[in-house]
Every structure is written in C-alpha cells, then in structure tokens.
Design an enzyme around this catalytic site. Structure first.
Site, PDB file in Angstrom:
ATOM      1  N   ASP A   2      -8.431  -5.914 -31.203  1.00 22.60           N
ATOM      2  CA  ASP A   2      -9.870  -6.161 -31.109  1.00 22.60           C
ATOM      3  C   ASP A   2     -10.399  -5.940 -29.690  1.00 22.60           C
ATOM      4  O   ASP A   2     -11.061  -6.807 -29.119  1.00 22.60           O
ATOM      5  CB  ASP A   2     -10.205  -7.585 -31.549  1.00 22.60           C
ATOM      6  CG  ASP A   2      -9.574  -7.948 -32.879  1.00 22.60           C
ATOM      7  OD1 ASP A   2      -9.603  -7.103 -33.788  1.00 22.60           O
ATOM      8  OD2 ASP A   2      -9.046  -9.071 -33.006  1.00 22.60           O
ATOM      9  N   GLU A  60     -17.117  -7.018 -39.879  1.00 19.26           N
ATOM     10  CA  GLU A  60     -16.775  -7.967 -38.811  1.00 19.26           C
ATOM     11  C   GLU A  60     -16.959  -7.314 -37.445  1.00 19.26           C
ATOM     12  O   GLU A  60     -17.483  -6.206 -37.325  1.00 19.26           O
ATOM     13  CB  GLU A  60     -15.338  -8.456 -38.988  1.00 19.26           C
ATOM     14  CG  GLU A  60     -14.316  -7.331 -39.080  1.00 19.26           C
ATOM     15  CD  GLU A  60     -12.960  -7.782 -39.574  1.00 19.26           C
ATOM     16  OE1 GLU A  60     -12.685  -8.987 -39.553  1.00 19.26           O
ATOM     17  OE2 GLU A  60     -12.159  -6.921 -39.982  1.00 19.26           O
TER      18      GLU A  60
END
Length: 502
Positions: free
Chosen positions: A30, A195
């Site tokens: 991420d 997301e």
C-alpha cells in the site's frame, strides 16, 4: 546478519538511464509517496510489525533508501502480543503547512495522525482523529479555500461495507473530523472491494484514485469531478491486460518539479509480499493515463522497463539489508513482530555484536513471540548468513535463524553440555537435527526460485551444509515472508541468558 553475496540481489537502476520493475522487490504494501522539492518520501503499511510506517527517500523514484520509521509502537496494549494481519493498514503521506503528515488506520480502532517537520527526525505520538471499527485507508486534502477534508474507505471484515468511499470535513490541523460528511463514491456491492483512496486537485478537477477488484486481481480506477462533493465520473486507467503484473493498483500519483507525473503501485507476489512498481503517466483530456499501450478505453498496461526520471546521480541505491551490528542502533531494515521493548536487545554488552535477550515462548512456539527480529525478503533469490553464540548453561534457551510466514521455519539452536543441538523446525515439527561442539555457529539461509528455502551451516569443511529438507517460504497474514533472528526461552521462571549475533 549479512547477505552471503556482497552485491544487492535486486537492483532496479540499470545504469543506462533506464530502470526495471519492480523498483522495490520487497514488501512495501500500500505505498504512498509525496514530493517536497526534488525529494520523494514513501511510506507503506506495516501491520503488526514495529517500528511501523517505514519512511523511504529517493531523488528519482527508482533508487530508495530507508531513512526512518514514523511509528515506534502501536497504541493499543493488545499489540504487545503478535496480531497477524492487524495493526497499520494503508497510510497516506502529505506535506502541508511546513510539515509532513501521515494519516493511517488500524482497522479495529480507527484513523490516526502523526506529523514531523523532518521525515528523518522525530514523529509525533499518534493522535486518534476518528474512532471506529472498520474505518481504513484515510487520505487528507487541504483545498485552495483553506478547508480540509479526510476521505477513507471501509473494511468489509469489520464494517460490513467495502464498496463506498466516504468524504468528511476535517479541522485544518487534522485533530478531528467536523461532521459525518457523505459517501461520494459507491460501486455495486457485488463487485470486489473499492479501497485505498487518494485525493488530488489539478486544473480545477478533483481526482480520487482508488484500487478495485481485490489485491491479487484488481485494477486502478480514477474518479473526477469539478466539485469535491461530486458527482464523480469513473475511468479504469491501469490493469494487467495480459502482462505478468497482476493486480496493478493501490498507490500514489506524484508529480515532478518539471511537471511530469508517475504512478507508484504494488503487485501482490504471494510469498514475496506486495512489491512496488513505477509507471509513467501522461494526461489526456484531463485524465491520467498510466503505463503503456492504452487500449480504446484508455486502460494502460504495466511497464517492465522504462526510462528514468533522472538519468544520472549517485546510483544505484537500494534499501538496506546487511547489518554488521557495529553500530549502537539497529539498521532501519529491522522490525519486531509486535510491540517491542528497549531492553530486548543490546549493543553495549559485547562490542561488534547484537545481543538478544529471551522472551518466553510456550513450548518454544516462536510464531507467537513478538521479539522475532525480522526484515523483508529483498529479492526472489538471495542468501543470508549470521554468526551466533549462546552460553552453554541455559538449557531452556532457544535461538537461531527464522523464515517467518504463516508456516514458521527455523534453524533452532540450543547449547547444552558443551554442544550445540541444531534442529530444522517447521510449524513446530523437527525435520532434521545435528549436534556438534563449537564455540559459535555460522547459520545460513539460501532462498531459490519460487521461494524454496534451505537452512544450514557454513563450516570449515564446506561453505554450506544443509540441515533437513528444503521447504517453501509462505506469506504471513497480509504480509510477505520475512527472514530474521530470535531468542526465546521455554522456562517462564528463568528470563536469563542471551544470544549474540555478528
């Protein structure tokens, strides 16, 4: 602990003005990046490992060095025990009002903020901005009118929602949100998760970049609107499209001082974790087009090789891996497997050595030991070795070299009656053993293609003597496999003893 070879096992900079992907062949999940002047700073998820929120620095988005961690330990006391898959999920890093800001979630507690004036210096204690179970992936935005916002997603495992992006007004100092705000993007709930939102503004357009489709199989979406409140139109801008790069998404759009744009994202590579790729970006009709060979709909394909942002410099630079233990501090590449204590290790008690003190492990189960000292796999193939010495009068003390993942594997050493007993332990089962008399041992790990591992010894008679069978490394919960060292005791009443590493 040192690589057996002196050269770094994966170097993205090709030395000819080009680079190869991945630019980080290591588990920096991420990733998010911010540019300040001509410097780039990257942070990533760290889950249950501490120190957390690694800070990497680059001048060209290809060559990276670790310069700090923004988080010493996780705030909740339950992280004193190993919590696989919990902890710090996808963060955002920004520079605003003369300081760096990292907003990050722990999905069981809420959304947090830490700040620093120098990313390589001290970061503030985490401040809880918004409490709530299932709130994830926050990103701040300060608009031209001085108003501030926080956008975030939801974890379906906690909130029962995984298809919505929520925008909330926020105090400009990041201390709190100022109301419920609104859901600005919602997709069909039958589709895989949406997301990791990042909010940008360019040429009067508000852009939300967000991955969809799942970690291993997804794609990158861009949403845009003339109003931050929406409505937003959607475009898919990057997907696998027949390449070898699965799930190319979740990352950072970042510009250069010269006005070029790039996209940093991860690829889920199973046991190696979520490794980091760099894609060129061009703008067309006020849409960012990412990668190469866009199809009729503007969906790009990931590149494996491309020209660099900067052709020269003091390169190559790569994240640290080797540690001679000659400093008074641990190298930035090291992380513990849970919240850590300062007295778990020492450099002062024996010069040129790292001394680890034991932590109690019931039945020697190191999977639950928070004092595993680990680092990420740095490439698909590499070698590691370390010298270990254990006092002979602590029969309950175990120490060694570990490959950490869902299935823990270790070359476990005990020093009993003047002899070292070595066992290859996989998921608590002994699959090979050796006894020998020696003042110290050189433990060695060889990782081959596909993550096949061999553990053994370097001895005077042979550079590598394998103990037990080969085995595959396995990923952990949301993280790649790691390699490192440990020291535990099976006697809850005797915390004495140590292991020295060099």
């Amino acid at each position: 602990m040192n690589p057996a070879a002196h050269s770094y096992p994966w170097v993205p900079d090709q030395g000819d003005g080009t680079y190869r992907n991945p630019v980080l062949h290591a588990d920096y999940s991420d990733p998010d990046v911010v540019r300040v002047g001509s410097d780039y700073f990257l942070t990533s998820s760290s889950f249950n490992c501490t120190p957390g929120l690694p800070i990497l620095h680059s001048r060209d988005l290809v060559n990276w060095r670790i310069v700090n961690h923004a988080l010493k330990n996780l705030s909740h006391p339950r992280y004193s025990e190993v919590q696989p898959g919990h902890g710090v999920w996808a963060p955002s890093i920004r520079h605003h009002d003369g300081k760096f800001w990292i907003f990050f979630p722990t999905p069981d507690e809420g959304l947090y903020l830490t700040t620093a004036t120098d990313p390589a210096g001290d970061w503030s204690a985490p401040h809880l901005v918004l409490a709530g179970k299932g709130l994830i992936d926050p990103c701040p935005f300060w608009d031209d009118d001085g108003k501030a916002y926080l956008i975030h997603a939801y974890a379906g495992s906690r909130a029962g929602i995984r298809n919505k992006l929520h925008l909330r007004p926020m105090a400009p100092d990041g201390s709190r949100t100022l109301g419920k705000g609104k859901v600005v993007i919602e997709i069909d709930p039958s589709l895989p998760a949406l997301e990791g939102p990042k909010l940008h503004k360019r040429s009067g357009w508000y852009y939300i970049s967000a991955p969809a489709g799942g970690v291993a199989t997804g794609w990158q979406c861009i949403f845009r609107s003339r109003s931050i409140q929406g409505p937003y139109e959607e475009k898919t801008v990057l997907a696998q499209r027949g390449s070898a790069i699965n799930g190319p998404h979740q990352g950072a759009l970042v510009d250069t001082p010269d006005g070029d744009w790039w996209f940093i994202h991860f690829q889920d590579k199973d046991l190696y974790g979520r490794i980091v790729h760099l894609q060129p970006v061009r703008w067309e009709d006020d849409w960012p087009l990412i990668g190469e060979a866009q199809d009729e709909a503007g969906v790009g394909r990931p590149v494996l090789h491309h020209r660099k942002l900067l052709p020269g410099g003091d390169f190559p630079a790569v994240p640290q891996d080797s540690d001679e233990f000659e400093s008074e501090t641990l190298g930035f590449q090291w992380q513990w497997h849970g919240n850590h204590e300062a007295d778990w290790h020492s450099f002062s008690e024996r010069g040129g050595h790292l001394r680890l003190r034991p932590h109690f492990a019931l039945n020697g189960n190191i999977a639950k030991a928070p004092n595993l000292l680990l680092q990420k796999f740095p490439a698909s193939e590499f070698e590691v070795e370390t010298r270990i010495e254990i006092p002979h009068d602590h029969a309950s003390l175990h120490s060694g070299l570990v490959v950490a993942g869902e299935n823990m594997a270790a070359l476990d050493a005990q020093h009993i009656d003047g002899k070292y007993r070595l066992s290859l332990m996989i998921s608590g089962e002994s699959l090979g053993a050796l006894e020998l008399a020696a003042p110290s041992l050189i433990l060695k790990l060889k990782v081959g293609g596909g993550g096949v591992c061999r553990l053994g010894l370097a001895m005077s008679e042979t550079p590598f003597y394998q103990i037990g069978p080969s085995f595959p490394a396995t990923p952990g919960r949301w993280i790649g496999a790691k390699v490192g060292i440990y020291c535990v005791t099976t006697d809850v009443l005797d915390p004495s003893g140590y292991a020295d590493f060099a």
